[in-house]
Design an enzyme around this catalytic site. Structure first.
Site, mmCIF file in Angstrom:
data_model
loop_
_atom_site.group_PDB
_atom_site.id
_atom_site.type_symbol
_atom_site.label_atom_id
_atom_site.label_comp_id
_atom_site.label_asym_id
_atom_site.label_seq_id
_atom_site.Cartn_x
_atom_site.Cartn_y
_atom_site.Cartn_z
ATOM 1 C CE LYS A 116 -4.395 -1.618 1.824
ATOM 2 N NZ LYS A 116 -5.454 -1.431 2.820
ATOM 3 C CE LYS A 202 -8.224 -9.862 -1.942
ATOM 4 N NZ LYS A 202 -8.694 -9.787 -0.563
ATOM 5 C CE LYS A 205 -13.780 -4.894 0.539
ATOM 6 N NZ LYS A 205 -12.793 -3.866 0.828
#
Ligand code: TRP
Length: 338
Positions: A116, A202, A205
């Site tokens: 991040k 993966k 969202k």
């Protein structure tokens, strides 16, 4: 309501991005089933969400949307404690304490922090760095024995366990540990839902590319189009081989999870016929699986007062348990009782 004799399960999702089929099949659907065996606490981690910039109006709306989707996916607020993290002040308070028992070196090793901070070079804030400490507080406050999370959160769970054991060694006794040391509950490989276009990653969202995920609120024709265009391979055989055939294997996982069919029966039914029929079946299964979720969502989402009431009740119940832990922590640290 929640009975105290059952062990506790706790999990949370960040209200960022949009909930996907992966969140449903990999998390929410399983959370619903845990209810019989465990007392379940499920939260929206809005305090974690602000470690990256959020638009306030969008954040607020999304919290209601996620709550309504939790309920539409089958999480009944009468038998699960559903709440927003920021409504329970004990989270921030325990996080502070645990910050003082977590080393900079431990936090520097967290791969999510490294990822991040690489993605947000203009905002590498202290909250992003100590994100796992707040997560540890979330879990330890409730004395949760099991924490359903994705594979990507395993490292944070390990840190939580280390901090809990460290604190117990310093301040607890074998008869009365301060914290329950939690176990991760990670779905098996075949149950993990991957990105439709990049099936080795993966389904996320917060993916920038719309076509990578099926969102729970996507229209049926959008779902169908996304699945029909999902990446597969050239060898035209339907069989489960996640490394060699990640795209086809992912669609098999989706079909299995939405219909209850086994991999073997999927192979028997669709192998050797090209991918068209297999993808069409997969698309239809997803549309049918999400139809009742979407219908229920709209009913629940329209009742804003009802949603607010659920959050108030949830925060009240969560506080009862969280405050008891926090009180004990303050006591062992030597803080004067309030
Ligand atoms: N960090 C988790 C994630 O991104 C979300 C989370 C926050 C969480 N607190 C938690 C998950 C406590 C489980 C338990 O997925």
């Amino acid at each position: 309501m929640a009975t105290e004799s059952k062990p506790v399960v706790l999990s949370g999702i960040q209200p960022s991005g949009r909930l996907t089929l992966g969140n449903y099949l990999g998390a929410l659907k399983n959370w619903v089933k845990l209810n019989e065996q465990f007392t379940c606490y499920y939260m929206l981690v809005d305090m974690h969400a602000i470690t990256v910039r959020q638009d306030p109006a969008v954040l607020r709306d999304r919290c209601y949307e996620f709550l309504a989707l939790y309920i539409a996916c089958g999480l009944d607020p009468a038998s699960n404690v559903l709440f927003v993290q920021s409504h329970v002040p004990a989270h921030a308070r325990l996080a502070w304490v645990l910050n003082c028992y977590t080393q900079m070196g431990e936090l520097s090793r967290m791969t999510q922090f490294k990822d991040k901070s690489q993605k947000n070079t203009d905002n590498i804030n202290a909250g992003l760095f100590s994100y796992p400490v707040l997560m540890a507080a979330d879990i330890l406050l409730y004395q949760a024995g099991a924490v359903p999370v994705g594979e990507d959160q395993k490292q944070h769970l390990e840190l939580t366990r280390d901090v809990a054991m460290r604190f117990n060694n310093l301040y607890g006794s074998p008869e009365r540990p301060v914290f329950t040391v939690p176990e991760p509950m990670i779905p098996p490989v075949g149950a993990r839902i991957m990105s439709l276009q990049e099936p080795t990653k993966k389904m996320s969202k917060s993916d920038a590319a719309e076509t990578n995920a099926v969102y729970l609120l996507d229209d049926p024709d959008v779902i169908t189009r996304k699945i029909k265009r999902a990446v597969t391979d050239m060898d035209n055989s339907v069989r489960y081989a996640p490394t060699e055939k990640p795209g086809v294997s992912n669609l098999m996982s989706i079909l299995a999870a939405t219909t209850g069919q086994s991999f073997d029966s999927i192979v028997t039914q669709y192998d050797g016929q090209g991918y068209g029929k297999f993808k069409a079946a997969c698309a239809e299964a997803v549309v049918e699986c999400l139809r009742p979720v979407q219908a229920r969502y709209h009913e629940v989402r329209d009742d804003l007062d009802g949603l607010r009431r659920i959050l108030r009740d949830g925060a009240e119940q969560a506080s009862l348990r969280a405050d008891a832990t926090l009180k004990h922590v303050h006591e062992v640290l030597g803080f004067i009782p309030e």
